[in-house]
Write a protein that holds these residues in place. Structure first.
Motif, PDB file in Angstrom:
ATOM      1  N   SER A  17      -0.618  -1.987 -18.143  1.00  0.00           N
ATOM      2  CA  SER A  17      -1.887  -1.382 -17.752  1.00  0.00           C
ATOM      3  C   SER A  17      -2.379  -0.353 -18.759  1.00  0.00           C
ATOM      4  O   SER A  17      -3.418   0.254 -18.566  1.00  0.00           O
ATOM      5  CB  SER A  17      -1.754  -0.736 -16.369  1.00  0.00           C
ATOM      6  N   SER A  18      -1.650  -0.169 -19.858  1.00  0.00           N
ATOM      7  CA  SER A  18      -2.049   0.846 -20.823  1.00  0.00           C
ATOM      8  C   SER A  18      -3.328   0.483 -21.569  1.00  0.00           C
ATOM      9  O   SER A  18      -3.965   1.348 -22.149  1.00  0.00           O
ATOM     10  CB  SER A  18      -0.919   1.124 -21.821  1.00  0.00           C
ATOM     11  N   ASP A  19      -3.700  -0.798 -21.560  1.00  0.00           N
ATOM     12  CA  ASP A  19      -4.913  -1.179 -22.273  1.00  0.00           C
ATOM     13  C   ASP A  19      -6.160  -1.114 -21.388  1.00  0.00           C
ATOM     14  O   ASP A  19      -7.251  -1.462 -21.820  1.00  0.00           O
ATOM     15  CB  ASP A  19      -4.771  -2.572 -22.902  1.00  0.00           C
ATOM     16  N   TYR A  20      -6.032  -0.653 -20.170  1.00  0.00           N
ATOM     17  CA  TYR A  20      -7.179  -0.501 -19.277  1.00  0.00           C
ATOM     18  C   TYR A  20      -7.867   0.837 -19.515  1.00  0.00           C
ATOM     19  O   TYR A  20      -7.221   1.831 -19.828  1.00  0.00           O
ATOM     20  CB  TYR A  20      -6.740  -0.534 -17.802  1.00  0.00           C
ATOM     21  N   GLU A  72     -10.936  -1.498 -16.451  1.00  0.00           N
ATOM     22  CA  GLU A  72     -11.375  -2.599 -17.307  1.00  0.00           C
ATOM     23  C   GLU A  72     -10.520  -2.706 -18.557  1.00  0.00           C
ATOM     24  O   GLU A  72     -10.089  -1.715 -19.120  1.00  0.00           O
ATOM     25  CB  GLU A  72     -12.842  -2.387 -17.691  1.00  0.00           C
ATOM     26  N   ASN A  73     -10.285  -3.955 -18.963  1.00  0.00           N
ATOM     27  CA  ASN A  73      -9.706  -4.245 -20.270  1.00  0.00           C
ATOM     28  C   ASN A  73     -10.416  -5.483 -20.815  1.00  0.00           C
ATOM     29  O   ASN A  73     -11.459  -5.875 -20.288  1.00  0.00           O
ATOM     30  CB  ASN A  73      -8.174  -4.410 -20.200  1.00  0.00           C
ATOM     31  N   ASN A  74      -9.869  -6.108 -21.832  1.00  0.00           N
ATOM     32  CA  ASN A  74     -10.563  -7.252 -22.421  1.00  0.00           C
ATOM     33  C   ASN A  74     -10.460  -8.516 -21.563  1.00  0.00           C
ATOM     34  O   ASN A  74     -11.161  -9.492 -21.817  1.00  0.00           O
ATOM     35  CB  ASN A  74     -10.055  -7.531 -23.842  1.00  0.00           C
ATOM     36  N   LYS A  75      -9.630  -8.499 -20.525  1.00  0.00           N
ATOM     37  CA  LYS A  75      -9.464  -9.669 -19.660  1.00  0.00           C
ATOM     38  C   LYS A  75     -10.163  -9.536 -18.311  1.00  0.00           C
ATOM     39  O   LYS A  75     -10.656 -10.526 -17.769  1.00  0.00           O
ATOM     40  CB  LYS A  75      -7.974  -9.937 -19.420  1.00  0.00           C
ATOM     41  N   THR A  76     -10.151  -8.336 -17.740  1.00  0.00           N
ATOM     42  CA  THR A  76     -10.690  -8.157 -16.389  1.00  0.00           C
ATOM     43  C   THR A  76     -11.502  -6.882 -16.258  1.00  0.00           C
ATOM     44  O   THR A  76     -11.324  -5.929 -17.014  1.00  0.00           O
ATOM     45  CB  THR A  76      -9.555  -8.100 -15.329  1.00  0.00           C
ATOM     46  N   LYS A  77     -12.355  -6.904 -15.250  1.00  0.00           N
ATOM     47  CA  LYS A  77     -13.100  -5.714 -14.855  1.00  0.00           C
ATOM     48  C   LYS A  77     -13.023  -5.640 -13.335  1.00  0.00           C
ATOM     49  O   LYS A  77     -13.397  -6.593 -12.642  1.00  0.00           O
ATOM     50  CB  LYS A  77     -14.555  -5.801 -15.299  1.00  0.00           C
ATOM     51  N   ILE A  78     -12.509  -4.520 -12.838  1.00  0.00           N
ATOM     52  CA  ILE A  78     -12.351  -4.338 -11.402  1.00  0.00           C
ATOM     53  C   ILE A  78     -13.126  -3.090 -11.000  1.00  0.00           C
ATOM     54  O   ILE A  78     -12.844  -1.995 -11.475  1.00  0.00           O
ATOM     55  CB  ILE A  78     -10.864  -4.178 -11.024  1.00  0.00           C
ATOM     56  N   THR A  79     -14.112  -3.289 -10.134  1.00  0.00           N
ATOM     57  CA  THR A  79     -14.888  -2.183  -9.599  1.00  0.00           C
ATOM     58  C   THR A  79     -14.481  -2.013  -8.148  1.00  0.00           C
ATOM     59  O   THR A  79     -14.478  -2.989  -7.389  1.00  0.00           O
ATOM     60  CB  THR A  79     -16.399  -2.476  -9.692  1.00  0.00           C
ATOM     61  N   PHE A  80     -14.097  -0.798  -7.760  1.00  0.00           N
ATOM     62  CA  PHE A  80     -13.663  -0.603  -6.382  1.00  0.00           C
ATOM     63  C   PHE A  80     -14.183   0.712  -5.832  1.00  0.00           C
ATOM     64  O   PHE A  80     -14.453   1.654  -6.577  1.00  0.00           O
ATOM     65  CB  PHE A  80     -12.137  -0.704  -6.247  1.00  0.00           C
ATOM     66  N   ILE A 123       1.311   6.757 -12.880  1.00  0.00           N
ATOM     67  CA  ILE A 123      -0.055   6.281 -13.068  1.00  0.00           C
ATOM     68  C   ILE A 123      -0.265   5.836 -14.508  1.00  0.00           C
ATOM     69  O   ILE A 123       0.380   6.342 -15.426  1.00  0.00           O
ATOM     70  CB  ILE A 123      -1.093   7.338 -12.669  1.00  0.00           C
ATOM     71  N   PRO A 124      -1.146   4.866 -14.708  1.00  0.00           N
ATOM     72  CA  PRO A 124      -1.397   4.387 -16.067  1.00  0.00           C
ATOM     73  C   PRO A 124      -2.068   5.447 -16.940  1.00  0.00           C
ATOM     74  O   PRO A 124      -2.758   6.331 -16.444  1.00  0.00           O
ATOM     75  CB  PRO A 124      -2.359   3.211 -15.854  1.00  0.00           C
ATOM     76  N   LYS A 125      -1.864   5.313 -18.227  1.00  0.00           N
ATOM     77  CA  LYS A 125      -2.489   6.216 -19.193  1.00  0.00           C
ATOM     78  C   LYS A 125      -4.006   6.132 -19.041  1.00  0.00           C
ATOM     79  O   LYS A 125      -4.566   5.044 -18.920  1.00  0.00           O
ATOM     80  CB  LYS A 125      -2.079   5.806 -20.607  1.00  0.00           C
TER      81      LYS A 125
END
Length: 179
Positions: free
Chosen positions: A75-78, A99-107, A128-130
């Motif tokens: 998840s570090s690339d999000y 978001e990263n280069n593969k997915t975008k999640i809006t919540f 938690i992710p960076k």
């Protein structure tokens, strides 16, 4: 849940301060002679599937692994961004994008409700992710409930889905665990 393969209604059963929750899988089974109800219990460390098939009751338990809740993806690339809030079903919800280069999640999450999945899965601000603001997790640690999620797969649109909370009702519910 709205998805390309067909819409699915999921009914979750959450209890205030409980370390377990259940959900009805009726819309997932598509069979008239099969009923299934799942319970995920964080205290006991098990998932229990209560099934009724051809007038027979069956319970299947599976041990939960803590790593099962961790993503296999790094998840570090999000990137994580706070976006405009919105009202969903009368509840004020804060918006976030991951978001990263593969997915975008809006919540969208509210803390105006007395139930949450966090009691089962936890809200660990240490892992938690960076780039994710730890204050966001702290705020929703007790009563954070996701009310809407839009998942976009940038490479395979067939994986796109929208999850909307369409009701939040207080009911009495129990499950007969005897066979």
């Amino acid at each position: 849940m709205i998805q390309k393969g067909g819409d699915v209604d999921l009914t979750y059963f959450l209890k205030e301060s409980a370390k377990y929750f259940g959900f009805d899988t009726a819309d997932m089974t598509k069979s008239t002679d099969t009923k299934m109800f799942m319970v995920i219990d964080g205290n006991q460390g098990v998932t229990s599937m209560f099934m009724e098939m051809m007038d027979k009751k069956v319970v299947q338990k599976t041990k939960l692994k803590a790593s099962g809740f961790d993503s296999d993806n790094d998840s570090s690339d999000y990137t994580y961004t706070k976006v405009d809030s919105k009202t969903i079903m009368g509840y004020e919800c804060e918006g976030f994008v991951s978001e990263n280069n593969k997915t975008k999640i809006t919540f969208y999450i509210t803390d105006d409700v007395p139930v949450s999945f966090n009691q089962v899965f936890g809200a660990n601000s240490k892992s938690i992710p960076k780039g994710f603001n730890s204050d966001w997790i702290k705020k929703y640690a007790e009563n954070g409930l996701m009310m809407e999620m839009v998942y976009i797969d940038k490479k395979k649109s067939k994986n796109n889905m929208i999850m909307n909370c369409i009701g939040l009702d207080k009911i009495d519910f129990s499950i007969d665990t005897s066979l």
